[in-house]
Motif scaffolding. Structure first.
Motif, PDB file in Angstrom:
ATOM      1  N   PRO A 170       0.832  -1.307   0.226  1.00  0.00           N
ATOM      2  CA  PRO A 170       0.155   0.128  -0.057  1.00  0.00           C
ATOM      3  C   PRO A 170       0.934   1.037   0.049  1.00  0.00           C
ATOM      4  O   PRO A 170       1.954   1.346   0.426  1.00  0.00           O
ATOM      5  N   LYS A 171       0.362   2.320  -0.705  1.00  0.00           N
ATOM      6  CA  LYS A 171       1.115   3.401  -0.649  1.00  0.00           C
ATOM      7  C   LYS A 171       1.189   4.287   0.610  1.00  0.00           C
ATOM      8  O   LYS A 171      -0.149   4.236   1.172  1.00  0.00           O
ATOM      9  N   PRO A 172       2.181   4.605   1.220  1.00  0.00           N
ATOM     10  CA  PRO A 172       2.234   5.249   2.453  1.00  0.00           C
ATOM     11  C   PRO A 172       1.541   6.495   2.469  1.00  0.00           C
ATOM     12  O   PRO A 172       1.469   7.376   1.413  1.00  0.00           O
ATOM     13  N   SER A 173       0.491   6.776   3.327  1.00  0.00           N
ATOM     14  CA  SER A 173      -0.158   8.118   3.239  1.00  0.00           C
ATOM     15  C   SER A 173      -0.282   8.645   4.750  1.00  0.00           C
ATOM     16  O   SER A 173      -0.297   7.834   5.788  1.00  0.00           O
ATOM     17  N   GLU A 174      -0.504   9.983   4.872  1.00  0.00           N
ATOM     18  CA  GLU A 174      -0.509  10.849   6.139  1.00  0.00           C
ATOM     19  C   GLU A 174      -1.983  10.373   6.325  1.00  0.00           C
ATOM     20  O   GLU A 174      -2.877  10.735   5.797  1.00  0.00           O
ATOM     21  N   ILE A 175      -2.157  10.178   7.619  1.00  0.00           N
ATOM     22  CA  ILE A 175      -3.598  10.228   8.349  1.00  0.00           C
ATOM     23  C   ILE A 175      -3.895  11.645   8.512  1.00  0.00           C
ATOM     24  O   ILE A 175      -3.193  12.368   8.930  1.00  0.00           O
ATOM     25  N   PRO A 176      -5.099  11.979   7.912  1.00  0.00           N
ATOM     26  CA  PRO A 176      -5.636  13.311   8.152  1.00  0.00           C
ATOM     27  C   PRO A 176      -5.881  13.293   9.419  1.00  0.00           C
ATOM     28  O   PRO A 176      -6.290  12.796  10.356  1.00  0.00           O
ATOM     29  N   VAL A 177      -5.539  14.985   9.572  1.00  0.00           N
ATOM     30  CA  VAL A 177      -5.387  15.422  11.091  1.00  0.00           C
ATOM     31  C   VAL A 177      -6.802  16.479  11.264  1.00  0.00           C
ATOM     32  O   VAL A 177      -6.988  17.296  10.385  1.00  0.00           O
ATOM     33  N   GLN A 178      -7.546  16.232  12.276  1.00  0.00           N
ATOM     34  CA  GLN A 178      -8.831  16.956  12.640  1.00  0.00           C
ATOM     35  C   GLN A 178      -8.449  18.062  13.308  1.00  0.00           C
ATOM     36  O   GLN A 178      -8.195  17.845  14.542  1.00  0.00           O
ATOM     37  N   ILE A 179      -8.492  19.226  12.963  1.00  0.00           N
ATOM     38  CA  ILE A 179      -8.202  20.557  13.854  1.00  0.00           C
ATOM     39  C   ILE A 179      -9.304  21.397  13.882  1.00  0.00           C
ATOM     40  O   ILE A 179      -9.617  21.849  12.724  1.00  0.00           O
ATOM     41  N   ASP A 180      -9.691  21.682  15.045  1.00  0.00           N
ATOM     42  CA  ASP A 180     -10.876  22.625  15.212  1.00  0.00           C
ATOM     43  C   ASP A 180     -10.564  23.761  16.197  1.00  0.00           C
ATOM     44  O   ASP A 180      -9.968  23.431  17.229  1.00  0.00           O
ATOM     45  N   LEU A 181     -11.144  24.933  15.940  1.00  0.00           N
ATOM     46  CA  LEU A 181     -10.863  26.124  16.849  1.00  0.00           C
ATOM     47  C   LEU A 181     -12.325  26.109  17.662  1.00  0.00           C
ATOM     48  O   LEU A 181     -13.374  26.423  17.019  1.00  0.00           O
ATOM     49  N   LEU A 182     -11.951  25.824  18.775  1.00  0.00           N
ATOM     50  CA  LEU A 182     -13.343  25.887  19.941  1.00  0.00           C
ATOM     51  C   LEU A 182     -13.555  27.091  20.363  1.00  0.00           C
ATOM     52  O   LEU A 182     -14.671  27.642  20.510  1.00  0.00           O
ATOM     53  N   GLY A 183     -12.399  28.209  20.468  1.00  0.00           N
ATOM     54  CA  GLY A 183     -12.903  29.447  20.922  1.00  0.00           C
ATOM     55  C   GLY A 183     -11.703  30.293  21.080  1.00  0.00           C
ATOM     56  O   GLY A 183     -10.548  29.809  21.252  1.00  0.00           O
ATOM     57  N   ILE A 184     -11.917  31.514  21.091  1.00  0.00           N
ATOM     58  CA  ILE A 184     -10.763  32.647  21.022  1.00  0.00           C
ATOM     59  C   ILE A 184     -11.277  33.862  22.222  1.00  0.00           C
ATOM     60  O   ILE A 184     -12.619  34.082  22.134  1.00  0.00           O
ATOM     61  N   PHE A 185     -10.397  33.914  23.316  1.00  0.00           N
ATOM     62  CA  PHE A 185     -11.117  34.709  24.301  1.00  0.00           C
ATOM     63  C   PHE A 185      -9.811  35.629  25.015  1.00  0.00           C
ATOM     64  O   PHE A 185      -8.461  35.239  24.672  1.00  0.00           O
ATOM     65  N   GLY A 186     -10.121  36.480  25.538  1.00  0.00           N
ATOM     66  CA  GLY A 186      -9.093  37.395  26.159  1.00  0.00           C
ATOM     67  C   GLY A 186      -9.563  38.971  26.084  1.00  0.00           C
ATOM     68  O   GLY A 186     -10.439  39.095  25.504  1.00  0.00           O
ATOM     69  N   ILE A 187      -8.602  39.766  26.544  1.00  0.00           N
ATOM     70  CA  ILE A 187      -8.812  41.191  26.345  1.00  0.00           C
ATOM     71  C   ILE A 187      -7.508  41.843  25.726  1.00  0.00           C
ATOM     72  O   ILE A 187      -6.471  41.475  26.092  1.00  0.00           O
ATOM     73  N   GLY A 188      -8.032  42.693  24.651  1.00  0.00           N
ATOM     74  CA  GLY A 188      -6.941  43.466  23.963  1.00  0.00           C
ATOM     75  C   GLY A 188      -6.175  42.626  23.090  1.00  0.00           C
ATOM     76  O   GLY A 188      -6.347  41.670  22.539  1.00  0.00           O
ATOM     77  N   SER A 189      -4.834  42.549  23.524  1.00  0.00           N
ATOM     78  CA  SER A 189      -3.639  41.887  22.900  1.00  0.00           C
ATOM     79  C   SER A 189      -3.247  40.501  23.778  1.00  0.00           C
ATOM     80  O   SER A 189      -2.650  39.324  23.145  1.00  0.00           O
ATOM     81  N   VAL A 190      -4.071  40.507  24.705  1.00  0.00           N
ATOM     82  CA  VAL A 190      -3.857  39.113  25.448  1.00  0.00           C
ATOM     83  C   VAL A 190      -4.822  38.078  25.124  1.00  0.00           C
ATOM     84  O   VAL A 190      -5.785  38.077  25.921  1.00  0.00           O
ATOM     85  N   LEU A 191      -4.717  37.490  23.998  1.00  0.00           N
ATOM     86  CA  LEU A 191      -5.529  36.589  23.564  1.00  0.00           C
ATOM     87  C   LEU A 191      -5.189  34.903  23.702  1.00  0.00           C
ATOM     88  O   LEU A 191      -3.980  34.710  23.871  1.00  0.00           O
ATOM     89  N   GLN A 192      -5.826  34.226  24.008  1.00  0.00           N
ATOM     90  CA  GLN A 192      -5.881  32.677  24.020  1.00  0.00           C
ATOM     91  C   GLN A 192      -6.804  32.152  23.034  1.00  0.00           C
ATOM     92  O   GLN A 192      -7.927  32.480  22.928  1.00  0.00           O
ATOM     93  N   ALA A 193      -6.314  30.769  22.675  1.00  0.00           N
ATOM     94  CA  ALA A 193      -7.138  30.068  21.871  1.00  0.00           C
ATOM     95  C   ALA A 193      -7.322  28.569  22.213  1.00  0.00           C
ATOM     96  O   ALA A 193      -6.182  28.059  22.374  1.00  0.00           O
ATOM     97  N   ASP A 194      -8.566  27.965  22.406  1.00  0.00           N
ATOM     98  CA  ASP A 194      -8.649  26.664  22.442  1.00  0.00           C
ATOM     99  C   ASP A 194      -8.759  25.905  21.217  1.00  0.00           C
ATOM    100  O   ASP A 194      -9.880  26.322  20.422  1.00  0.00           O
ATOM    101  N   VAL A 195      -8.100  24.990  20.927  1.00  0.00           N
ATOM    102  CA  VAL A 195      -8.084  24.136  19.826  1.00  0.00           C
ATOM    103  C   VAL A 195      -8.116  22.711  20.190  1.00  0.00           C
ATOM    104  O   VAL A 195      -7.268  22.197  20.996  1.00  0.00           O
ATOM    105  N   GLU A 196      -8.856  21.916  19.325  1.00  0.00           N
ATOM    106  CA  GLU A 196      -9.048  20.438  19.336  1.00  0.00           C
ATOM    107  C   GLU A 196      -8.448  19.897  18.301  1.00  0.00           C
ATOM    108  O   GLU A 196      -8.706  20.159  17.116  1.00  0.00           O
ATOM    109  N   ILE A 197      -7.324  19.030  18.499  1.00  0.00           N
ATOM    110  CA  ILE A 197      -6.579  18.398  17.432  1.00  0.00           C
ATOM    111  C   ILE A 197      -6.814  16.852  17.726  1.00  0.00           C
ATOM    112  O   ILE A 197      -6.252  16.266  18.794  1.00  0.00           O
ATOM    113  N   ASN A 198      -7.277  16.269  16.598  1.00  0.00           N
ATOM    114  CA  ASN A 198      -7.724  14.878  16.813  1.00  0.00           C
ATOM    115  C   ASN A 198      -8.148  14.354  18.199  1.00  0.00           C
ATOM    116  O   ASN A 198      -7.789  13.437  18.840  1.00  0.00           O
ATOM    117  N   GLY A 199      -9.246  15.146  18.532  1.00  0.00           N
ATOM    118  CA  GLY A 199     -10.046  14.806  19.776  1.00  0.00           C
ATOM    119  C   GLY A 199      -9.392  15.364  21.215  1.00  0.00           C
ATOM    120  O   GLY A 199      -9.923  15.281  22.187  1.00  0.00           O
TER     121      GLY A 199
END
Length: 168
Positions: free
Chosen positions: A89-118
């Motif tokens: 079989p041809k080697p193939s990369e397993i697809p990666v599931q990346i979802d952005l759950l939320g961005i929060f913070g005040i001004g330039s102090v931001l944080q992001a919650d990300v879900e990568i493959n669960g």
């Protein structure tokens, strides 16, 4: 030291055990019904099991060969089995599931919650790695620009992930 009586008792017990072992090994299998015999030794049971397994595997192999699988019978009288051509079989990369759950913070102090493959990770603006992971983590934060973030993997491949409409 052992007394003469103890030595005599030891000889009697040893000889009776030896004769019992010889009798048990030379005894014929006990019949449990017409045409059935109970094997007396583990070797006999293993031999029977191995014979049954071999017959079963030969039957399965012949069925698969008739269907065109596993291998094919050679044209020689020995009936050797040649392996069928197998394509790797041809080697193939397993697809990666990346979802952005939320961005929060005040001004330039931001944080992001990300879900990568669960698995969930929290990135902070100004830091490449998520909170609590080591340097061997695959995805690095490039930027947080609402409503999206930019990540790059260890190969340098950029990935842009944005909030979905349901998250806004």
């Amino acid at each position: 030291m052992l007394s003469k009586n103890q030595i005599a008792m030891l000889i009697i017990v040893g000889s009776s055990l030896t004769s019992a072992c010889v009798f048990a090994e030379t005894d014929s299998p006990t019949s449990i019904g017409p045409g059935y015999a109970v094997p007396r030794t583990v070797d006999q049971m293993l031999s029977i099991d191995a014979q049954r397994a071999l017959m079963n595997e030969q039957r399965l192999l012949l069925e698969e060969q008739r269907k065109g699988g596993f291998g094919r019978l050679s044209s020689t009288t020995e009936n050797r089995i040649e392996p069928a051509e197998v394509k790797a079989p041809k080697p193939s990369e397993i697809p990666v599931q990346i979802d952005l759950l939320g961005i929060f913070g005040i001004g330039s102090v931001l944080q992001a919650d990300v879900e990568i493959n669960g698995s969930r990770y929290r990135y902070k603006r100004g830091y490449e790695l998520p909170v609590g992971v080591g340097n061997d983590f695959r995805y690095r934060l490039v930027s947080i620009n609402t409503p999206c973030i930019s990540l790059s993997d260890t190969n340098g491949t950029p990935r842009k992930v944005c909030l979905s409409r349901t998250s806004l």
